[in-house]
Design a protein around this motif. Structure first.
Motif, PDB file in Angstrom:
ATOM      1  N   ILE A 829       0.816  -1.100  -0.105  1.00  0.00           N
ATOM      2  CA  ILE A 829       0.032  -0.003   0.057  1.00  0.00           C
ATOM      3  C   ILE A 829       0.884   1.245   0.104  1.00  0.00           C
ATOM      4  N   THR A 830       0.564   2.220  -0.960  1.00  0.00           N
ATOM      5  CA  THR A 830       1.507   3.113  -0.949  1.00  0.00           C
ATOM      6  C   THR A 830       0.652   4.458  -1.608  1.00  0.00           C
ATOM      7  N   SER A 831       1.397   5.478  -1.956  1.00  0.00           N
ATOM      8  CA  SER A 831       0.815   6.765  -2.640  1.00  0.00           C
ATOM      9  C   SER A 831       0.713   6.517  -4.045  1.00  0.00           C
ATOM     10  N   ARG A 832      -0.269   7.200  -4.704  1.00  0.00           N
ATOM     11  CA  ARG A 832      -0.397   7.204  -6.151  1.00  0.00           C
ATOM     12  C   ARG A 832       0.951   7.593  -6.906  1.00  0.00           C
ATOM     13  N   GLU A 833       1.472   8.670  -6.317  1.00  0.00           N
ATOM     14  CA  GLU A 833       2.785   9.135  -6.889  1.00  0.00           C
ATOM     15  C   GLU A 833       3.848   8.125  -6.830  1.00  0.00           C
ATOM     16  N   ILE A 834       4.064   7.316  -5.885  1.00  0.00           N
ATOM     17  CA  ILE A 834       5.077   6.438  -5.851  1.00  0.00           C
ATOM     18  C   ILE A 834       4.808   5.264  -6.559  1.00  0.00           C
ATOM     19  N   ALA A 835       3.339   4.667  -6.485  1.00  0.00           N
ATOM     20  CA  ALA A 835       3.087   3.530  -7.283  1.00  0.00           C
ATOM     21  C   ALA A 835       3.339   4.056  -8.851  1.00  0.00           C
ATOM     22  N   ASP A 836       2.788   5.255  -9.364  1.00  0.00           N
ATOM     23  CA  ASP A 836       2.906   5.500 -10.804  1.00  0.00           C
ATOM     24  C   ASP A 836       4.510   5.440 -11.222  1.00  0.00           C
ATOM     25  N   ALA A 837       5.327   5.877 -10.343  1.00  0.00           N
ATOM     26  CA  ALA A 837       6.649   5.747 -10.627  1.00  0.00           C
ATOM     27  C   ALA A 837       7.282   4.533 -11.179  1.00  0.00           C
ATOM     28  N   LEU A 838       6.637   3.404 -10.673  1.00  0.00           N
ATOM     29  CA  LEU A 838       7.165   2.013 -11.474  1.00  0.00           C
ATOM     30  C   LEU A 838       6.590   2.010 -12.875  1.00  0.00           C
ATOM     31  N   GLU A 839       5.918   2.658 -13.429  1.00  0.00           N
ATOM     32  CA  GLU A 839       5.379   2.423 -14.668  1.00  0.00           C
ATOM     33  C   GLU A 839       6.487   2.873 -15.904  1.00  0.00           C
ATOM     34  N   ASN A 840       7.324   3.832 -15.044  1.00  0.00           N
ATOM     35  CA  ASN A 840       8.521   4.152 -16.134  1.00  0.00           C
ATOM     36  C   ASN A 840       9.109   3.088 -16.660  1.00  0.00           C
ATOM     37  N   GLU A 841       9.276   2.155 -15.649  1.00  0.00           N
ATOM     38  CA  GLU A 841       9.849   0.799 -15.775  1.00  0.00           C
ATOM     39  C   GLU A 841       9.098  -0.601 -16.500  1.00  0.00           C
ATOM     40  N   GLY A 842       7.971  -0.043 -16.936  1.00  0.00           N
ATOM     41  CA  GLY A 842       6.846  -1.115 -17.457  1.00  0.00           C
ATOM     42  C   GLY A 842       5.861  -1.418 -16.599  1.00  0.00           C
ATOM     43  N   TYR A 843       5.063  -2.382 -17.012  1.00  0.00           N
ATOM     44  CA  TYR A 843       3.851  -2.600 -16.115  1.00  0.00           C
ATOM     45  C   TYR A 843       4.427  -3.635 -14.991  1.00  0.00           C
ATOM     46  N   PHE A 844       3.565  -3.846 -14.056  1.00  0.00           N
ATOM     47  CA  PHE A 844       3.947  -4.863 -12.885  1.00  0.00           C
ATOM     48  C   PHE A 844       2.701  -5.941 -13.055  1.00  0.00           C
ATOM     49  N   PHE A 845       3.222  -7.325 -12.832  1.00  0.00           N
ATOM     50  CA  PHE A 845       2.170  -8.390 -12.805  1.00  0.00           C
ATOM     51  C   PHE A 845       2.552  -9.313 -11.896  1.00  0.00           C
ATOM     52  N   SER A 846       1.588  -9.889 -11.120  1.00  0.00           N
ATOM     53  CA  SER A 846       1.970 -11.199 -10.227  1.00  0.00           C
ATOM     54  C   SER A 846       1.012 -11.929 -10.492  1.00  0.00           C
ATOM     55  N   SER A 847       1.204 -13.406 -11.006  1.00  0.00           N
ATOM     56  CA  SER A 847       0.357 -14.218 -11.529  1.00  0.00           C
ATOM     57  C   SER A 847      -1.076 -14.401 -10.591  1.00  0.00           C
ATOM     58  N   ALA A 848      -0.729 -14.669  -9.268  1.00  0.00           N
ATOM     59  CA  ALA A 848      -2.032 -15.052  -8.646  1.00  0.00           C
ATOM     60  C   ALA A 848      -2.213 -14.088  -7.553  1.00  0.00           C
ATOM     61  N   GLY A 849      -1.425 -12.967  -7.591  1.00  0.00           N
ATOM     62  CA  GLY A 849      -1.647 -11.833  -6.752  1.00  0.00           C
ATOM     63  C   GLY A 849      -3.089 -11.019  -7.253  1.00  0.00           C
ATOM     64  N   GLY A 850      -4.024 -11.006  -6.285  1.00  0.00           N
ATOM     65  CA  GLY A 850      -5.124 -10.434  -6.518  1.00  0.00           C
ATOM     66  C   GLY A 850      -6.100 -11.341  -7.375  1.00  0.00           C
ATOM     67  N   SER A 851      -6.001 -12.334  -7.424  1.00  0.00           N
ATOM     68  CA  SER A 851      -6.870 -13.325  -8.048  1.00  0.00           C
ATOM     69  C   SER A 851      -8.273 -13.300  -7.386  1.00  0.00           C
ATOM     70  N   PRO A 852      -9.405 -13.871  -7.988  1.00  0.00           N
ATOM     71  CA  PRO A 852     -10.464 -13.682  -7.314  1.00  0.00           C
ATOM     72  C   PRO A 852     -10.585 -14.471  -6.121  1.00  0.00           C
ATOM     73  N   VAL A 853     -10.185 -15.608  -5.989  1.00  0.00           N
ATOM     74  CA  VAL A 853     -10.163 -16.525  -4.719  1.00  0.00           C
ATOM     75  C   VAL A 853      -9.369 -15.839  -3.661  1.00  0.00           C
ATOM     76  N   SER A 854      -8.090 -15.069  -4.083  1.00  0.00           N
ATOM     77  CA  SER A 854      -7.714 -14.534  -2.999  1.00  0.00           C
ATOM     78  C   SER A 854      -7.960 -13.329  -2.463  1.00  0.00           C
ATOM     79  N   CYS A 855      -8.789 -12.403  -3.334  1.00  0.00           N
ATOM     80  CA  CYS A 855      -9.505 -11.369  -3.000  1.00  0.00           C
ATOM     81  C   CYS A 855     -10.654 -11.813  -1.925  1.00  0.00           C
TER      82      CYS A 855
END
Length: 975
Positions: A829-855
């Motif tokens: 959990i972070t701020s929008r500004e810090i999170a958006d900084a990662l987009e300069n390096e490409g998108y982020f993806f976690s295969s099972a992170g945030g899956s329907p079952v996990s959520c």
């Protein structure tokens, strides 16, 4: 038959000699002076003298004892001391005139005097608990002494002694005259008669040699090993040395062990095995062992009664009276056949199993193919939630199965979950030695073998010389004592025609024994030999498969990577849980005090239903659009302080920390991270890089990459600066690292630490520490990461987030562990500004992170935490538990400190409260002993000397009490 002199000697009081008079003897005849203290003895006077340079024991005995017997004792000690691989043995000291034995007169009484060297160490008598390794070592010690005396002879060994178990019957008969309690006298007499009856036919095969005959917990001295556990290594008091039965030596040792046995006679078996491995015993000796133990216990109790009548001020005898009565109670609590079988089994000499193939069918009208076998094991599908705690659940499951199929049976040899006991310090009897069958009433039964009918109320026994069948639920018209042949009718299943009846059947090889229905897991080998499976009587395989725990562990070690460790060297196979309890495959219940992953507790039905429903609908990755990921992300953001409004969902705490570091790099454009020594953050390359706990990685301090800058651990208990006033000193360590980074012309990416020092045992950071450090880090362009994986999410009770305790707001929060209650789920959990900084390096993806079952799991966890007030319970139960642990510190010096709050506590053990020398080995021993008592606990910290107490947040006050009581028991009784 003992002579009159022997019987008269049993009635003699101790010599009437004071410490002052003993001091005169020492000075006049041995030229020794020093501090004198009387030691206990039943019929002698023993005094320890400390000259400042050495210590000795002065032994004074009555003149009625033959001098040649004392000479034999001295000779035996000298003989043993010359043997290789021998225990420490005291040695006789000559008097000034060269005498081995002195004759002195004190108060007009003639006495005999000897002086021996004193063996340093502690007797085992007052240690209530003795570990199996200690019990085994005591058996091995007895074997070594017996071997050493095998070729020893002396005319003084041919003596009549009240403790000689060859004369147990007549001596007991004489001693019983002094037992005034009629009930106790009758019990001792009955036990002695039964023991002697079993010994007599074996006596001719019992080997005779010189024996010590008194190697007990009183007469060995022990010294602590590296774990603080006392290990016996010296033998004293040769007053009972005699020519006697070799097996009597072991019997005496085993009898003494019974008051440490906590009521379990099987406790002696490691001593038997160890003795036999060094000094093999023949079959007759093994069969005579338990009757001799019963006889020894009976004589001890009767002798104590007599001695107290003669010498009521004898504190030594009074102090041992309770122990000796406990020995007798344990010795007479079980049938001789059971212990004979257990002893033979222990050394690999148990007789072959009974051939049940020789038995006929009991219920010839029942087709074996129609019988439904129920499952009442730990993994049974019929046992859901906590219905296993229903006292009638076995019969309910059986009756339901019978209603569907006509005939249903339980399994023999099944470890039934319904017989577990939560919060129990000993493993309950869960192994079924019988079977229960639901079948039509009035079903006829016939004798499966020829035998005699024995009726005991509604209990029916068909008894033969080889085997007995115990039956309940059968209407038998035959008379008491009736003889029947195999195949003859013996009755019908009780009940009216058309109704459902119940039949219980059990076999037993001992005709004089009414066996228990269940056996404790540790006793299964013996009881299953005595009570074989009755499956053959039904004609169907009604035996439960035995657990394959050892084979499964071998498979794990074969294919599961070695660095993935499991708790304990010999771990229980755990396959079920409920709330704060876990159950192994034998039905043993354990209180789970370490599982911060399952924050709600085990087996929560609401969570299981929610996860099951979502699995039945959809489970995929978070790049698809579905409601659960939006709802859960929004809910997590609402839990964070204002400004931290953006969520990444990942699989684990390690991945969360790894992502937090990437965010710090992306936001700052720099690489350098300041972290804390002694910290643990995860196993990915980046999270491991900022982890410096040598408990998790022994090479951590020498393998950090250059971008990691560890600073002094703000450990206010054992760090270089201690107490709450240490803030400035620890902040200075951070300032120094920041200055060095700046001077090197490099930028700062950020600072990471747990908000409470988790891996060190929940030690709070110094007051104001994070506020000052966060300010310095932000002033240099870095971001502040709060690792809340272990300490956050309500576990502290008083705060939802650990950083709330410090009154700060981080830039990035990492969480995992309990947020999924075991489901792979983590978040950043972070701020929008810090999170958006990662987009300069490409998108982020976690295969099972945030899956329907996990959520769905994550949201359900939060719902349950709210609905069941788990954070409040963490606060209240945690505060209560901490007060109980702090009270232990008032009694036990090993307790150095109690750290933490809520249900994240650390109990630190030290050998010295001034030097804070960590009690690492003791902590490991304590954890192992707690497992025996039904508590799962593990050590933490760089020195592995802290109990990391982090149970499910549903921990009840009753469970907190049980944990504190078991810990107190271990600290008081030993490990």
């Amino acid at each position: 038959m003992p002579d009159t002199a022997l019987l008269q000697r049993t009635e003699l009081p101790r010599p009437d000699v004071s410490e002052d008079q003993a001091a005169v003897v020492l000075k006049e005849h041995y030229g020794l002076e020093g501090t004198i203290k009387e030691l206990g003895s039943q019929q002698d006077r023993n005094f320890r003298i400390d000259t400042g340079e050495a210590r000795y024991v002065l032994k004074i005995c009555r003149s009625e004892y033959a001098t040649i017997e004392l000479a034999a004792q001295n000779a035996a000690m000298r003989h043993l001391a010359a043997q290789p691989d021998m225990a420490r043995i005291p040695q006789p000291v000559l008097a000034s005139g060269g005498e081995d034995i002195l004759f002195v007169t004190i108060n007009d009484e003639d006495y005999q005097v000897r002086l021996l060297t004193y063996l340093e160490g502690e007797p085992l008598t007052r240690r209530k608990y003795l570990a199996p390794s200690v019990v085994a070592e005591l058996g091995a010690l007895t074997a070594r002494v017996a071997q050493g005396l095998k070729d020893f002879s002396h005319p003084g060994l041919e003596r009549q002694l009240q403790w000689d178990l060859r004369r147990a019957g007549p001596v007991a008969l004489h001693l019983l005259k002094s037992v005034t309690d009629q009930e106790r006298r009758d019990r001792i007499a009955k036990a002695m008669v039964a023991a002697v009856k079993r010994i007599q036919p074996l006596a001719g095969k019992l080997r005779v040699q010189a024996i010590h005959h008194d190697i007990t917990d009183d007469n060995v001295v022990a010294r602590p090993d590296e774990t603080g556990r006392l290990m016996p290594d010296g033998v004293i008091d040769f007053g009972d040395v005699i020519t006697g039965w070799l097996i009597a030596d072991l019997a005496v040792t085993c009898t003494a062990l019974l008051h440490h046995a906590d009521g379990d006679p099987f406790f002696i078996l490691p001593a038997v095995r160890a003795f036999h491995s060094r000094n093999p015993l023949n079959e007759a000796e093994l069969k005579a062992l338990w009757p001799l133990i019963v006889a020894r216990a009976g004589i001890l109790v009767a002798s104590t009664e007599q001695q107290l009548a003669i010498d009521p001020d004898n504190e030594y005898v009074k102090g041992n009276a309770a122990h000796e009565r406990e020995m007798f109670e344990v010795a007479t609590s079980v049938p001789f056949t059971l212990m004979e079988t257990a002893i033979l089994d222990q050394v690999g000499q148990k007789a072959p199993p009974f051939d049940t193939g020789t038995l006929g069918r009991l219920l010839p009208d029942i087709d074996p193919e129609t019988i439904h076998l129920t499952d009442l094991s730990v993994t049974s599908r019929d046992l859901v939630e906590d219905n296993w705690s229903d006292p009638q659940i076995d019969w309910k499951v059986l009756a339901r199965a019978a209603a569907d199929t006509g005939v249903a049976s339980t399994a023999y040899g099944e470890y039934r979950l319904s017989y577990t006991r939560t919060l129990s310090e000993r493993s309950p009897a869960t192994f079924a030695l019988h079977i229960d069958i639901c079948l039509p009433a009035t079903t006829p039964a016939v004798a499966p073998f020829a035998g005699r009918i024995v009726k005991d109320g509604h209990h029916l026994i068909l008894s033969s010389e080889a085997i007995s069948l115990h039956l309940d639920g059968l209407d038998c018209p035959l008379d008491q004592g009736a003889e029947v042949e195999a195949g003859e009718p013996i009755g019908v299943v009780a009940g009216e025609s058309g109704a459902v009846g119940g039949l219980r059947l059990q076999l037993c090889r001992d005709a004089d024994l009414v066996p228990p229905l269940f056996a404790r897991p540790a006793h299964v080998s013996t009881w299953s030999w005595l009570c074989p499976s009755p499956s053959a009587l039904i004609g169907a395989d009604l035996d439960a498969p035995p657990p394959q725990s050892a084979a499964l562990l071998a498979r794990r070690r074969k294919s599961f990577a070695k660095p993935q460790k499991n708790y304990y060297a010999d771990p229980p196979q755990i396959e079920r849980g409920w709330k704060e309890h876990m159950f192994d495959v034998t039905g043993r219940s354990y209180l789970d005090m370490v599982n911060n992953v399952t924050i709600l507790g085990h087996g929560h039905p609401k969570l299981a239903r929610a996860a099951g429903r979502q699995w039945s609908l959809l489970n995929t990755n978070s790049r698809f659009h579905y409601a659960a990921v939006a709802e859960f992300s929004d809910r997590l953001a609402s839990l964070a302080p204002e400004g931290l409004d953006t969520v990444f969902l990942v699989n684990s705490g390690s991945e969360a920390v790894d992502l937090a570091l990437r965010l710090a790099w992306a936001r700052s454009g720099a690489r350098n991270i300041v972290s804390l020594l002694e910290a643990y953050h995860g196993w990915t390359v980046a999270s491991d890089a900022v982890s410096t706990s040598i408990a998790d990685n022994p090479r951590a301090l020498e393998t950090r990459p250059g971008w990691v800058h560890p600073v002094t651990a703000p450990n206010t208990y054992r760090g270089p600066f201690r107490g709450p006033a240490s803030t400035a000193d620890y902040v200075a360590s951070v300032a120094k690292a920041l200055d060095e980074i700046e001077q090197a012309g490099e930028g700062l990416a950020g600072f990471i630490c747990e908000s409470v020092y988790g891996n060190a045992g929940g030690i709070p950071l110094p007051p104001g520490y994070l506020a000052e450090v966060y300010g310095m880090v932000r002033a240099r362009g870095g971001v502040c990461i709060a690792d809340e994986v272990q300490v956050g999410y309500g576990r502290l009770g008083h705060h939802f987030w650990g950083f709330d305790q410090q009154g700060v707001v981080p830039d990035i929060i990492t969480i995992a562990k309990g947020m999924g209650n075991g489901q792979p789920l983590g978040a950043v959990i972070t701020s929008r500004e810090i999170a958006d900084a990662l987009e300069n390096e490409g998108y982020f993806f976690s295969s099972a992170g945030g899956s329907p079952v996990s959520c769905v799991v994550g949201m359900t966890v939060l719902d349950i935490m709210r609905d069941e007030a788990l954070q409040e319970n963490a606060r209240d139960t945690g505060d209560y538990l901490k007060s109980r642990l702090e009270a232990l510190g008032q009694r036990f010096p090993l307790v150095g400190a109690v750290h933490g709050m809520g249900l994240y506590l650390g109990l630190e053990f030290v050998r010295d409260r001034e030097t804070l020398e960590p009690a690492t080995e003791e902590t490991a021993g304590i954890c192992d002993r707690l497992l025996d008592l039904g508590v799962i606990m593990q050590p933490t910290g760089d020195h592995l000397n802290v109990l990391k107490i982090k149970p499910p947040l549903c921990l009840s006050r009753e469970s907190a009490d049980f944990f504190a009581e078991m810990l107190e028991k271990v600290l008081a009784d030993g490990w």
